[in-house]
Scaffold this motif. Structure first.
Motif, PDB file in Angstrom:
ATOM      1  N   SER A   3     107.427  88.425  -0.969  1.00 35.68           N
ATOM      2  CA  SER A   3     107.333  89.579  -0.072  1.00 35.68           C
ATOM      3  C   SER A   3     107.525  89.135   1.362  1.00 35.68           C
ATOM      4  CB  SER A   3     105.963  90.251  -0.240  1.00 35.68           C
ATOM      5  OG  SER A   3     105.815  91.246   0.737  1.00 35.68           O
TER       6      SER A   3
ATOM      7  N   TYR B 185     104.108  93.931  -7.114  1.00 36.52           N
ATOM      8  CA  TYR B 185     104.952  94.416  -6.024  1.00 36.52           C
ATOM      9  C   TYR B 185     104.037  94.890  -4.900  1.00 36.52           C
ATOM     10  CZ  TYR B 185     103.794  99.111  -7.710  1.00 36.52           C
ATOM     11  OH  TYR B 185     103.127 100.242  -8.086  1.00 36.52           O
ATOM     12  N   ASP B 186     104.643  95.081  -3.722  1.00 35.85           N
ATOM     13  CA  ASP B 186     103.833  95.536  -2.596  1.00 35.85           C
ATOM     14  C   ASP B 186     104.198  96.950  -2.145  1.00 35.85           C
ATOM     15  OD1 ASP B 186     106.287  94.853  -1.666  1.00 35.85           O
ATOM     16  OD2 ASP B 186     105.570  93.888   0.172  1.00 35.85           O
ATOM     17  N   LYS B 187     105.484  97.352  -2.269  1.00 37.83           N
ATOM     18  CA  LYS B 187     105.882  98.693  -1.824  1.00 37.83           C
ATOM     19  C   LYS B 187     106.570  99.468  -2.931  1.00 37.83           C
ATOM     20  CE  LYS B 187     106.289  97.717   3.140  1.00 37.83           C
ATOM     21  NZ  LYS B 187     107.190  97.727   4.305  1.00 37.83           N
ATOM     22  N   ASN B 188     107.816  99.125  -3.194  1.00 34.32           N
ATOM     23  CA  ASN B 188     108.602  99.869  -4.170  1.00 34.32           C
ATOM     24  C   ASN B 188     108.321  99.362  -5.579  1.00 34.32           C
ATOM     25  OD1 ASN B 188     109.874 101.316  -2.083  1.00 34.32           O
ATOM     26  ND2 ASN B 188     111.325  99.633  -1.776  1.00 34.32           N
ATOM     27  N   PRO B 189     107.839 100.192  -6.463  1.00 39.11           N
ATOM     28  CA  PRO B 189     107.525  99.736  -7.818  1.00 39.11           C
ATOM     29  C   PRO B 189     108.784  99.425  -8.610  1.00 39.11           C
ATOM     30  CG  PRO B 189     107.270 102.105  -7.656  1.00 39.11           C
ATOM     31  CD  PRO B 189     107.523 101.615  -6.279  1.00 39.11           C
ATOM     32  N   PRO B 190     108.758  98.403  -9.414  1.00 41.29           N
ATOM     33  CA  PRO B 190     109.904  98.103 -10.277  1.00 41.29           C
ATOM     34  C   PRO B 190     110.009  99.152 -11.376  1.00 41.29           C
ATOM     35  CG  PRO B 190     108.068  96.653 -10.772  1.00 41.29           C
ATOM     36  CD  PRO B 190     107.677  97.424  -9.567  1.00 41.29           C
TER      37      PRO B 190
ATOM     38  N   CYS C 228     107.263  99.711 -14.005  1.00 41.76           N
ATOM     39  CA  CYS C 228     105.965 100.280 -13.637  1.00 41.76           C
ATOM     40  C   CYS C 228     105.974 101.809 -13.626  1.00 41.76           C
ATOM     41  CB  CYS C 228     105.534  99.769 -12.264  1.00 41.76           C
ATOM     42  SG  CYS C 228     105.042  98.025 -12.270  1.00 41.76           S
ATOM     43  N   LYS C 229     107.126 102.389 -13.938  1.00 42.60           N
ATOM     44  CA  LYS C 229     107.193 103.835 -13.972  1.00 42.60           C
ATOM     45  C   LYS C 229     106.331 104.367 -15.109  1.00 42.60           C
ATOM     46  CE  LYS C 229     110.388 107.723 -14.316  1.00 42.60           C
ATOM     47  NZ  LYS C 229     111.800 108.148 -14.547  1.00 42.60           N
TER      48      LYS C 229
END
Length: 232
Positions: A15, A46-51, A54-55
């Motif tokens: 990150s 992750y820190d911001k946008n989820p991979p 992870c949806k």
């Protein structure tokens, strides 16, 4: 434990924001780290946008030291949403039923003060129905007598080998229709009478329950013991 720290370290290092905030002399990082377990059972950080993995998965938020702060539940599935909607509909129906019952109970207590008053109201409502039943029974008896008379005439002519006059045929058919119509009317009136009796009996039972609860509550407020039930 070592592999968890290694994964966290790799995620932190990957990150740019965290890497910049972890330079010597910089202030402690306030960035939130998140993780989820995808469908393959792999933990992704992750820190911001989820991979993509992870949806629709449960998310755990952590501080930069990997200490969990809170958990965000996964969004409900289609089946769960349907079950929630059905549960909400059932609760709404139960609430409506309870409100309707409370309204009926209030009206019952506002209308009557004794069970005798309910019996009198029942008898008043039955008078018109009972009168109609008696009238229909008289007319039905008369219609059956006419039909029997026409039938006897037809049978007598048939035994003599004589043709039936058209007028006799019409009278026999008409009298039979009158019998059937009056029988149906009598059945309807009898059902109406039974319905009235059942409704007032249910009202009387409910009135008895409500008065019993009210009397017990008043006795409780006054510190008296509830009265014993009368011996049968």
């Amino acid at each position: 434990m070592k592999w968890i720290l290694a994964v966290l370290g790799a995620a932190l290092a990957a990150s740019p924001v965290l890497a910049q905030q972890q330079k010597p002399g910089s202030k402690p990082s306030t960035t939130t780290l998140r993780k989820c377990v995808d469908e393959q059972g792999v933990t992704q950080y992750y820190d911001k946008n989820p991979p993509p993995g992870c949806k629709d998965r449960e998310i755990t938020e952590m501080n930069t030291k990997g200490v969990p702060k809170k958990t965000i539940s996964a969004p409900p599935t289609e089946e769960q949403r349907k079950a929630q909607a059905e549960d909400a509909a059932r609760k709404a129906e139960d609430e409506k039923r309870q409100k309707d019952q409370a309204r009926k109970d209030k009206a019952l207590l506002d209308t009557y003060t004794t069970e005798r008053e309910i019996d009198l109201a029942r008898d008043r409502n039955l008078q018109a129905v009972e009168s109609a039943i008696q009238s229909t029974e008289v007319r039905l008896k008369s219609a059956k007598a006419r039909n029997a008379q026409f039938s006897q005439q037809s049978e007598g002519l048939a035994r003599q080998g004589k043709p039936l006059p058209e007028g006799l045929k019409e009278d026999t058919a008409a009298s039979q229709k009158d019998v059937e119509r009056l029988q149906q009317e009598l059945e309807i009136k009898n059902r109406e009478r039974d319905t009235i009796r059942a409704r007032y009996e249910a009202d009387k039972q409910r009135f008895r329950e409500l008065k019993g609860k009210s009397d017990a509550f008043q006795q409780e407020l006054s510190g008296q013991k509830p009265a014993a039930a009368p011996a049968k």
